[in-house]
Design a protein around this motif. Structure first.
Motif, PDB file in Angstrom:
ATOM      1  N   ARG A 181       0.830  -1.203   0.000  1.00 12.50           N
ATOM      2  CA  ARG A 181       0.000   0.000   0.000  1.00 12.50           C
ATOM      3  C   ARG A 181       0.865   1.253   0.000  1.00 12.50           C
ATOM      4  N   THR A 182       1.910   1.272   0.807  1.00  9.75           N
ATOM      5  CA  THR A 182       2.804   2.427   0.844  1.00  9.75           C
ATOM      6  C   THR A 182       3.427   2.674  -0.518  1.00  9.75           C
TER       7      THR A 182
ATOM      8  N   ASP B 113       7.257   6.934  10.311  1.00 13.75           N
ATOM      9  CA  ASP B 113       6.514   7.800   9.394  1.00 13.75           C
ATOM     10  C   ASP B 113       6.442   9.256   9.865  1.00 13.75           C
TER      11      ASP B 113
ATOM     12  N   ASP C 184      -0.436   7.593   4.175  1.00  7.41           N
ATOM     13  CA  ASP C 184      -0.336   6.256   4.767  1.00  7.41           C
ATOM     14  C   ASP C 184      -0.659   6.299   6.262  1.00  7.41           C
TER      15      ASP C 184
END
Length: 462
Positions: free
Chosen positions: A137-138, A306, A355
């Protein structure tokens, strides 16, 4: 098959990003920025009114975002995006036929453009979230967010070149609506609507939808979401200011140093828009890629990777943006080098922030969360910054001279560096809560009233 669907979503947003920049994300612009000197000359408007063009669009966009967020969590997202993009294409084309006596009409069409922007920017990331999980997904989000800087940078280049060839800035607004219509066709006939959360451990049918107010209250009690949203607001503030004012500032710097001639008659010299567009494309690709890769490597060491990457990006961007503004009067080359570095670090945030939102919010609230983030970040970010920079520039200006045209805008743009530092602090604060909030989202259990309703239905059936 999933990659093909992602490609079509990216294509749709890239075609829009040539005239609209999200951030947002998010961040939304059209070709007006690419030919701003011509528009100022055509309508005879001040810096304050020039900034108002951006503010009207962003206000419309952020007001409509919650509506599309609500619809995106409950109805077919593909159809919603198609309608919004089609409407955007028509409004953009209509804005190219406005005469110099009707500046109010340009403001009106700028506001209506927000319909298309709000429709896809709140929904498209959630579709990607339902196609991929975890590291994949990232990676896919990084590909999606390439559409922002690449499309925006191409918009600067295309808008400037079309303006030069046609000799009329109106034609710059007649190029990309056809790409928007192409995106509608591809989305409608090829992309299929995925089920919300179907690819995750907690698919849509195991989660129970709650009311809009319940969703908002839950989001407000999510520290990681709230703090990262404030951090993203500062990114929107800075990118909004640069998107509108950077080409105009570089042009005025050239006039101040004697390298360029003043714009007394259209078409104006738009070479700075072309160079800024190229820089935007390159720095966007480098920034998004480096942000994702650095974050992935740091995750093996700390689950707080993140927000720490986002904080580092803003804190590193601040001094380079400051230097680019201050060196404009001395060295054009140094100015472009510092802009390049500043925008690269700033672009590290795009995919990583998206994200963060997706893994600290449960699937049935993600469109609402996207909309909430868009409203707040634009309300306090790029809805304010272009107009604020213009008003400050007008207030500082002591006379109508080329020197003060440059000096006043130079001093007002210094505000961007300060705001970037504040944004870094918000992301550092996010790092304190990210582990807990991610765990809560992954192990979400309906509370109180929802559990009672589910239990009652179970008893009635069995």
């Amino acid at each position: 098959f999933q990659l093909r669907k992602l490609f079509l979503i990216v294509l749709a947003c890239s075609s829009l990003s040539e005239v609209n920049k999200h951030t947002l994300p998010i961040s939304s612009r059209d070709l007006v920025e690419r030919v701003l000197p011509d528009i100022e000359q055509f309508f005879s408007i001040s810096d304050g009114k020039s900034g108002l063009l951006q503010t009207v669009f962003i206000c419309s966009y952020m007001i409509l975002a919650p509506l599309f967020g609500y619809l995106g969590d409950r109805y077919n997202r593909k159809y919603i995006m198609c309608v919004g993009i089609f409407f955007w294409s028509l409004v953009t084309l209509a804005s190219s036929f406005i005469g110099k006596e009707h500046f109010w009409a340009l403001l009106l069409t700028r506001g209506l453009v927000g319909v298309g922007e709000a429709s896809y920017s709140t929904i498209a990331p959630t579709i990607i979230a339902d196609l991929f999980v975890k590291e994949m997904r990232t990676n896919m989000l990084s590909i999606f967010y390439f559409a922002i800087p690449v499309g925006s940078g191409l918009g600067y280049i295309v808008g400037s070149k079309v303006n030069d060839v046609a000799g009329d800035w109106h034609w710059a607004l007649r190029v990309t609506p056809s790409l928007g219509l192409l995106a509608v066709i591809l989305l409608f006939f090829v992309v299929q609507e995925p089920k919300r959360g179907a690819i995750e451990a907690r698919p849509e049918h195991t989660l129970h939808r709650t009311s809009w107010m319940t969703d908002i209250k839950a989001l407000c009690r999510n520290p990681s979401f709230v703090l990262s949203t404030f951090g993203f607001t500062t990114v929107a503030f800075v990118t909004g200011s640069l998107a509108l004012w950077a080409p105009a500032f570089l042009f005025r710097a050239g006039v101040f140093t004697g390298e360029k001639q003043p714009c007394l008659k259209a078409p104006c010299d738009n070479s700075d828009s072309v160079l800024f567009g190229i820089i935007t494309v390159v720095t966007g690709i480098l920034g998004v890629t480096s942000g994702v890769q650095v974050s992935k490597k740091l995750r093996t060491r700390t689950p707080r990777a993140d927000p720490l990457v986002c904080a580092a990006g803003l804190l590193l961007a601040a001094p380079f943006l400051y230097l680019s503004i201050m060196f404009a009067q001395a060295s054009t080359v140094a100015t472009y080098v510092f802009i390049f570095l500043g925008e690269t670090f700033l672009s590290m945030n795009w995919a990583v922030v998206a994200d963060i939102l997706l893994y600290v919010v449960i699937p049935t609230r993600r469109s609402t969360a996207e909309a909430f983030q868009i409203v707040l970040s634009h309300l306090l970010g790029d809805a304010v910054s272009p107009y604020l920079i213009g008003v400050v520039s007008d207030s500082i200006k002591k006379s109508d001279s080329y020197m003060w045209d440059f000096r006043s805008l130079q001093m007002s743009l210094l505000l961007c560096s300060f705001v970037a530092v504040v944004g870094g602090a918000f992301f550092l604060a996010t790092a304190l809560f990210i582990e807990k909030d991610r765990h809560l989202a992954e192990n979400y259990v309906p509370s109180g009233e929802t559990i009672l309703k589910v239990t009652f239905m179970f008893d009635c059936l069995f």
